[in-house]
Design a protein around this motif. Structure first.
Motif, PDB file in Angstrom:
ATOM      1  N   GLU A  56       0.812  -1.231   0.000  1.00 43.44           N
ATOM      2  CA  GLU A  56       0.000   0.000   0.000  1.00 43.44           C
ATOM      3  C   GLU A  56       0.839   1.273   0.000  1.00 43.44           C
ATOM      4  O   GLU A  56       0.308   2.360  -0.245  1.00 43.44           O
ATOM      5  N   LEU A  57       2.129   1.171   0.256  1.00 41.89           N
ATOM      6  CA  LEU A  57       2.961   2.349   0.495  1.00 41.89           C
ATOM      7  C   LEU A  57       2.893   3.380  -0.631  1.00 41.89           C
ATOM      8  O   LEU A  57       2.659   4.560  -0.367  1.00 41.89           O
ATOM      9  N   ALA A  58       3.073   2.973  -1.849  1.00 37.53           N
ATOM     10  CA  ALA A  58       3.145   3.940  -2.959  1.00 37.53           C
ATOM     11  C   ALA A  58       1.827   4.674  -3.193  1.00 37.53           C
ATOM     12  O   ALA A  58       1.813   5.874  -3.427  1.00 37.53           O
ATOM     13  N   SER A  59       0.727   3.953  -3.100  1.00 40.74           N
ATOM     14  CA  SER A  59      -0.554   4.584  -3.433  1.00 40.74           C
ATOM     15  C   SER A  59      -1.382   5.011  -2.223  1.00 40.74           C
ATOM     16  O   SER A  59      -2.207   5.919  -2.341  1.00 40.74           O
ATOM     17  N   HIS A  60      -1.160   4.381  -1.080  1.00 40.79           N
ATOM     18  CA  HIS A  60      -1.951   4.673   0.119  1.00 40.79           C
ATOM     19  C   HIS A  60      -1.064   4.658   1.376  1.00 40.79           C
ATOM     20  O   HIS A  60      -1.179   3.767   2.215  1.00 40.79           O
ATOM     21  N   PRO A  61      -0.185   5.643   1.510  1.00 44.96           N
ATOM     22  CA  PRO A  61       0.732   5.631   2.652  1.00 44.96           C
ATOM     23  C   PRO A  61       0.040   5.711   4.021  1.00 44.96           C
ATOM     24  O   PRO A  61       0.550   5.177   5.000  1.00 44.96           O
ATOM     25  N   ARG A  62      -1.130   6.312   4.073  1.00 44.12           N
ATOM     26  CA  ARG A  62      -1.845   6.356   5.355  1.00 44.12           C
ATOM     27  C   ARG A  62      -2.317   4.951   5.753  1.00 44.12           C
ATOM     28  O   ARG A  62      -2.349   4.606   6.930  1.00 44.12           O
ATOM     29  N   THR A  63      -2.660   4.149   4.769  1.00 40.40           N
ATOM     30  CA  THR A  63      -3.010   2.750   5.042  1.00 40.40           C
ATOM     31  C   THR A  63      -1.785   2.013   5.556  1.00 40.40           C
ATOM     32  O   THR A  63      -1.884   1.196   6.484  1.00 40.40           O
ATOM     33  N   THR A  64      -0.639   2.295   4.978  1.00 38.87           N
ATOM     34  CA  THR A  64       0.609   1.697   5.466  1.00 38.87           C
ATOM     35  C   THR A  64       0.813   2.041   6.937  1.00 38.87           C
ATOM     36  O   THR A  64       1.144   1.162   7.741  1.00 38.87           O
TER      37      THR A  64
END
Length: 85
Positions: free
Chosen positions: A10-18
């Motif tokens: 998820e890091l590249a597209s959704h860092p808050r999820t990370t």
């Protein structure tokens, strides 16, 4: 391992999820064997969300907790790249 694999994905597209997944991992495994890898993900995610001060603080703690980490170069490069944005 599954939480951190999802966090990395998820890091590249959704860092808050990370960040959320890493927080869950930390709650379940505060001193787990993948703690070092989790911290690197958190630093990367903080930088991706423009939370520079929090990333710096986490990186400082990372250096203290893992003084001979194989990830140290990655952490330093991530901070430098954030500076050049």
């Amino acid at each position: 391992i599954e939480l951190l694999a999802r966090a990395r994905a998820e890091l590249a597209s959704h860092p808050r999820t990370t960040l959320r997944l890493c927080t869950q991992h930390e709650a379940l495994h505060p001193q787990g064997v993948l703690r070092e890898e989790r911290e690197v993900l958190v630093i990367d995610a903080l930088l991706a969300t423009d939370a520079r001060a929090a990333a710096e603080a986490r990186a400082q703690r990372f250096r203290r907790d893992f003084p001979h980490s194989v990830h140290e170069r990655h952490v330093e490069q991530a901070l430098e790249q954030a500076d050049s944005r």
